[in-house]
Write an enzyme that holds these catalytic residues in place. Structure first.
Site, PDB file in Angstrom:
ATOM      1  N   ASP A  29       0.810  -1.221   0.000  1.00  0.00           N
ATOM      2  CA  ASP A  29       0.000   0.000   0.000  1.00  0.00           C
ATOM      3  C   ASP A  29       0.838   1.263   0.000  1.00  0.00           C
ATOM      4  O   ASP A  29       0.333   2.344  -0.269  1.00  0.00           O
ATOM      5  CB  ASP A  29      -0.857   0.036   1.279  1.00  0.00           C
ATOM      6  CG  ASP A  29      -2.196  -0.637   1.088  1.00  0.00           C
ATOM      7  OD1 ASP A  29      -2.623  -0.774  -0.060  1.00  0.00           O
ATOM      8  OD2 ASP A  29      -2.797  -1.017   2.099  1.00  0.00           O
TER       9      ASP A  29
HETATM   10  C1  GLC Z   1      -0.553   2.647   5.920  1.00  0.00           C
HETATM   11  C2  GLC Z   1       0.283   1.511   6.431  1.00  0.00           C
HETATM   12  C3  GLC Z   1       0.073   0.274   5.625  1.00  0.00           C
HETATM   13  C4  GLC Z   1      -1.400   0.004   5.491  1.00  0.00           C
HETATM   14  C5  GLC Z   1      -2.184   1.225   5.036  1.00  0.00           C
HETATM   15  C6  GLC Z   1      -3.651   0.922   5.095  1.00  0.00           C
HETATM   16  O1  GLC Z   1      -0.204   2.957   4.616  1.00  0.00           O
HETATM   17  O2  GLC Z   1       1.656   1.810   6.409  1.00  0.00           O
HETATM   18  O3  GLC Z   1       0.729  -0.800   6.244  1.00  0.00           O
HETATM   19  O4  GLC Z   1      -1.566  -0.987   4.533  1.00  0.00           O
HETATM   20  O5  GLC Z   1      -1.913   2.307   5.860  1.00  0.00           O
HETATM   21  O6  GLC Z   1      -4.445   1.913   4.569  1.00  0.00           O
HETATM   22  C1  GLC Z   2      -1.160  -3.608   5.553  1.00  0.00           C
HETATM   23  C2  GLC Z   2      -2.439  -3.656   4.752  1.00  0.00           C
HETATM   24  C3  GLC Z   2      -2.316  -4.554   3.558  1.00  0.00           C
HETATM   25  C4  GLC Z   2      -1.089  -4.244   2.783  1.00  0.00           C
HETATM   26  C5  GLC Z   2       0.144  -4.241   3.653  1.00  0.00           C
HETATM   27  C6  GLC Z   2       1.371  -3.779   2.929  1.00  0.00           C
HETATM   28  O1  GLC Z   2      -0.972  -4.816   6.221  1.00  0.00           O
HETATM   29  O2  GLC Z   2      -3.512  -4.078   5.555  1.00  0.00           O
HETATM   30  O3  GLC Z   2      -3.438  -4.427   2.732  1.00  0.00           O
HETATM   31  O4  GLC Z   2      -0.967  -5.196   1.761  1.00  0.00           O
HETATM   32  O5  GLC Z   2      -0.048  -3.378   4.742  1.00  0.00           O
HETATM   33  O6  GLC Z   2       1.312  -2.436   2.624  1.00  0.00           O
END
Ligand code: GLC
Ligand code: GLC
Length: 812
Positions: A487
């Site tokens: 993400d």
């Molecule tokens: C932030 C976190 C990531 C997560 C995302 C969810 O970017 O670092 O881990 O997946 O929020 O929206």
């Molecule tokens: C968080 C989010 C997941 C994402 C991950 C890596 O765990 O929940 O959707 O894939 O971060 O960013």
């Protein structure tokens, strides 16, 4: 250093010291009513949705931490000494403190001032209430005159509003007290037809309904004025902050025991039967009273608790393993499976790191979570798949999140996370492999929940594939969109403004940046759908799909290979990300694992080279880091990933979700030793001995462990709600132990670590119970299978009608 120990016999973790490095929590409830409970009784409860139907208040980010809970105070009425048997909130030093977190219950016990107190907190299966089953015992030589106070702080149902809209909320609190039941009915006068109640099995010596009159001005939870004085105000108040406090008094002779039952519950009335008498503003208690009466009966409480244990016997009984390693057994048989159920129930909504207000159900997260629980609750998995598919967009894309209460896509986040739709294919394939419920593919479900758009699940899966084909970039790799699995790798965001969401801000048209991760996922998903359509007799489509998979694999070998490992992506300028030509972020973990899992470059030995690079550049004693070297400064064209300090989160922590991909990849290449070694490095039970460093619960996975570039190397964060749970379960059970559901039966392909002589497993699968014994004969990975004493070719055990199947596997 440890703060407790595992009691595997009882499936409990026993915490023996209340001041754990962080609150170590557990979850109560499995269906509609849920609670979070810490080892000192902190936490809160909600019905279905932690934001919209929160029953009790919790203060995130408070000082001291973990404030708000299921509090009890005991008081010696002769000398005025008072304390909490759960340590918080008074923090009196206790003798014999212990908290036993078990499967859906937590039992906190302690001794102080001659009084033994034990409280068992749990939610009976299929009820919308929680029980606090308290037993007191006078262990002193004297007769004691005691007061006991219970306390919950009700909250105003919408937790976000509760934390922001004081001008209104401080004037709307309303309660009723009837007998020993305190009813919280804020907003019930208008549009709500639900309320909360807090009941007690004993007659009351007094009660409180407002926080201020209980605590007294300028006081905290550690020394409520009412508890200190031993006198309740017995006043029914309106507005401010509603609480429920029962005041009980009793005399206990030496050795005497006393059981008290408290119930905290949620209840709904029919809209036109809200009040009784009609026209009044008094809650109609006709339907709630029988429930309360039933569970104030100790025998019923006992039965409910036994029923809860029975539910977990069933769930965990689907797979039980006995291996030479206690950390493997404990996680597979108990805690990892348990955590998978919790992520199924809660997705990423409510933990001590997720406020219950922010995120709904993630599309990709929920699909991956499925991998960890289909075998335990196939019917609920089926429903989850259909719910997810119903939020899919007509172009095959997906809402990134949906709301659990409405089951609708979340507009504020929208779509264009281009990996999302592929996860639906992978979870549906996993479901079919476990259940052979091919009819699910015929289920007709809408797009975007719009009536009239219904199409079969099979059509939904086809559109997932088509979505990626429609979004291909300059190298023939899939366009990344807002982000893929990571993400935080935001290649089209280009955000200058503080506070802007990296995930929803899009300053570039998205026609250039491409993802190798999506290429790998596409290859896997197209292969799965090819297998599925093949079994449906759609030969042409099946061949077309396997052609697409081969094509993407070839493109990935050509444009996604950096020489020593797989590239991560191409950025908006067409420059590689995760390449030796980069100064920072030269190598990323995701494509090394996922490309290998997709079979990309395996026969060309690229995969093997990539995994060596992982070992050399990313692996540490605390797990495998997400990338190296970390980004030291903010890179506008990479987005959130570079917003984190080095070693945290996606910027080079051990992001545990990704580690099992490497374990699986290693197992696929036959490296059992390395696969198990990686598995153990992040296994919470294995890390228990360093609890002072790890800090999070030693019985569940956390999302991340700080990487070597941080000042907290080895420290875990974001426990519980993480895709780490499902993927580790898959890695250990399906790839290392090698017990893998497949379309046409159960596949057995263990990849044993060198020092293991064998292991045994009981696995329930499609109506049969498989008793599997695996023995090592030699050092290789050659497998020989005997099923019910007969040799079987290959590694697939065909499905049978038999109840019991004996399987012997030799490896050499
Ligand atoms: C932030 C976190 C990531 C997560 C995302 C969810 O970017 O670092 O881990 O997946 O929020 O929206
Ligand atoms: C968080 C989010 C997941 C994402 C991950 C890596 O765990 O929940 O959707 O894939 O971060 O960013």
């Amino acid at each position: 250093m440890r703060y407790g120990y595992f009691d595997d016999q009882n499936r409990e973790y026993v915490i023996t010291q209340p001041d754990t490095p962080l609150p170590w929590i557990n979850y109560l409830g499995m269906a509609d009513y849920f609670g979070l409970i810490s080892n000192t009784a902190g936490g809160y409860s909600f019905f279905q949705d932690a934001r919209l139907r929160r029953l009790t208040r919790y203060r995130y980010n408070n000082v001291p931490s973990d404030i708000g809970g299921r509090y009890l105070y005991l008081r010696d009425d002769k000398d005025g000494t008072f304390w909490s048997p759960t340590w918080m909130p008074t923090r009196h030093p206790l003798e014999d403190y212990s908290c036993r977190h078990g499967m859906g219950y937590s039992r906190i016990g302690s001794t102080f001032h001659g009084i033994r107190a034990d409280i068992n907190y749990f939610v009976p299966p299929n009820e919308t209430l929680e029980i606090w089953d308290l037993t007191l015992e006078n262990q002193s030589e004297e007769t004691l005159t005691l007061s006991a106070f219970s306390c919950v702080e009700f909250c105003l149902w919408d937790a976000l509003d509760d934390a922001t809209n004081f001008q209104r909320n401080l004037s709307i609190g309303e309660l009723e007290v009837e007998g020993s039941v305190i009813y919280h009915k804020t907003e019930y006068r208008e549009r709500r037809n639900h309320f909360a109640y807090f009941a007690c099995s004993e007659p009351l010596a007094g009660y409180e309904t407002q926080r201020e009159s209980f605590l007294g001005p300028y006081r905290g939870w550690e020394s409520p004025q009412v508890v200190e004085s031993g006198h309740s105000t017995n006043s029914l108040k309106t507005g401010w902050s509603p609480v429920g406090v029962h005041h009980l008094r009793f005399i206990l002779a030496p050795g005497e025991k006393k059981q008290v039952i408290f119930l905290l519950g949620y209840h709904e009335n029919l809209p036109d039967e809200k009040f009784s008498p009609r026209g009044s503003q008094t809650i109609n208690k006709r339907t709630v009273e029988p429930v309360i009466q039933a569970y104030l009966d100790p025998q019923r409480v006992d039965e409910a608790f036994q029923a809860l244990l029975g539910v977990w016997d069933e769930l965990l009984g689907v797979i039980q393993v006995h291996t030479p390693d206690e950390h493997v057994d404990r996680m597979v048989n108990i805690w990892n499976a348990y955590q998978c159920m919790v992520t199924f129930n809660l997705s990423r909504s409510a933990s001590y790191f997720e406020s219950g207000i922010g995120r709904g159900m993630g599309f990709r997260d929920s699909n991956q979570d499925l991998l960890g629980f289909i075998h335990m609750v196939p019917d609920r998995a089926r429903q989850r798949i259909l719910d997810l598919a119903s939020t899919q967009l007509e172009n095959g894309g997906a809402f990134h999140q949906y709301q659990p209460l409405t089951k609708r896509g979340n507009d504020s986040i929208g779509s264009n996370f281009n990996d999302d739709p592929l996860w639906l294919v992978l979870s549906a394939a996993a479901y079919l492999k476990e259940t052979a419920d091919w009819d699910i593919l015929k289920e007709r479900i809408p797009f975007e929940n719009k009536p009239g758009t219904e199409a079969s699940l099979l059509d939904h899966l086809r559109r997932s594939i088509q979505y990626v084909i429609d979004n291909i970039g300059p190298h023939g790799l899939p366009l990344i969109g807002r982000a893929d699995w990571n993400d935080c790798l935001n290649l089209n965001t280009f955000s200058h403004n503080p506070g802007e969401s990296f995930q929803t801000t899009t300053n570039r048209d998205g026609k250039v940046a491409e993802s190798v991760v999506i290429a790998a996922l596409f290859t896997m998903a197209a292969m799965e759908l090819s297998q599925i359509t093949h079994r449906l007799g759609m030969r042409e489509e099946s061949e077309r799909l396997s052609g697409l998979a081969d094509g993407m694999a070839a493109t990935t070998r050509r444009y996604g290979w950096d020489g020593g490992w797989f590239l991560r992506a191409y950025d908006h300028f067409g420059q590689p990300v995760g390449s030796k030509s980069c100064e920072e972020g030269k190598i990323y973990i995701e494509p090394q694992g996922l490309c290998t899992m997709a079979g990309i470059g395996v026969s060309e030995r690229l995969a093997e080279t990539a995994l060596k690079a992982v070992e050399r550049h990313l692996a540490t004693e605390h797990g495998i880091m997400l990338l190296q070297p970390p980004y030291q400064s903010y890179h506008l064209h990479l987005g959130e990933i570079s917003s984190y300090p080095p070693g945290f989160k996606e910027n080079a922590s051990v992001f545990c979700h990704t580690n099992p991909w490497i374990m699986i990849a290693e197992a696929m290449l036959g490296a059992g030793d390395r696969a198990l070694d990686y598995y153990l490095r992040i296994n919470p039970s294995y890390r228990e001995i360093m609890s002072d460093l790890h800090r999070c619960e030693p019985y569940v996975y956390a999302q991340m462990i700080a990487g070597k570039d941080s000042d907290a190397f080895g420290e875990a964060k974001n426990a519980w709600l993480t895709g780490t749970a499902a993927w580790n379960f898959v890695a250990i059970t399906q790839w290392i132990l090698g017990i893998r559901p497949d379309f046409d039966g159960l596949r057995l392909e263990p990849v044993l670590p060198d020092k293991w002589e064998g292991f045994s497993v009981v696995r329930k699968f499609r109506g049969s119970t498989y008793h599997i014994t695996v023995r090592r004969k030699g050092r290789g990975n050659e497998l020989t299978l005997m099923v019910n004493g007969q040799p079987v070719e290959g590694t697939l055990i065909p499905v049978t009608e038999a109840e019991q199947v004996d399987v012997e596997v030799t490896i050499g």
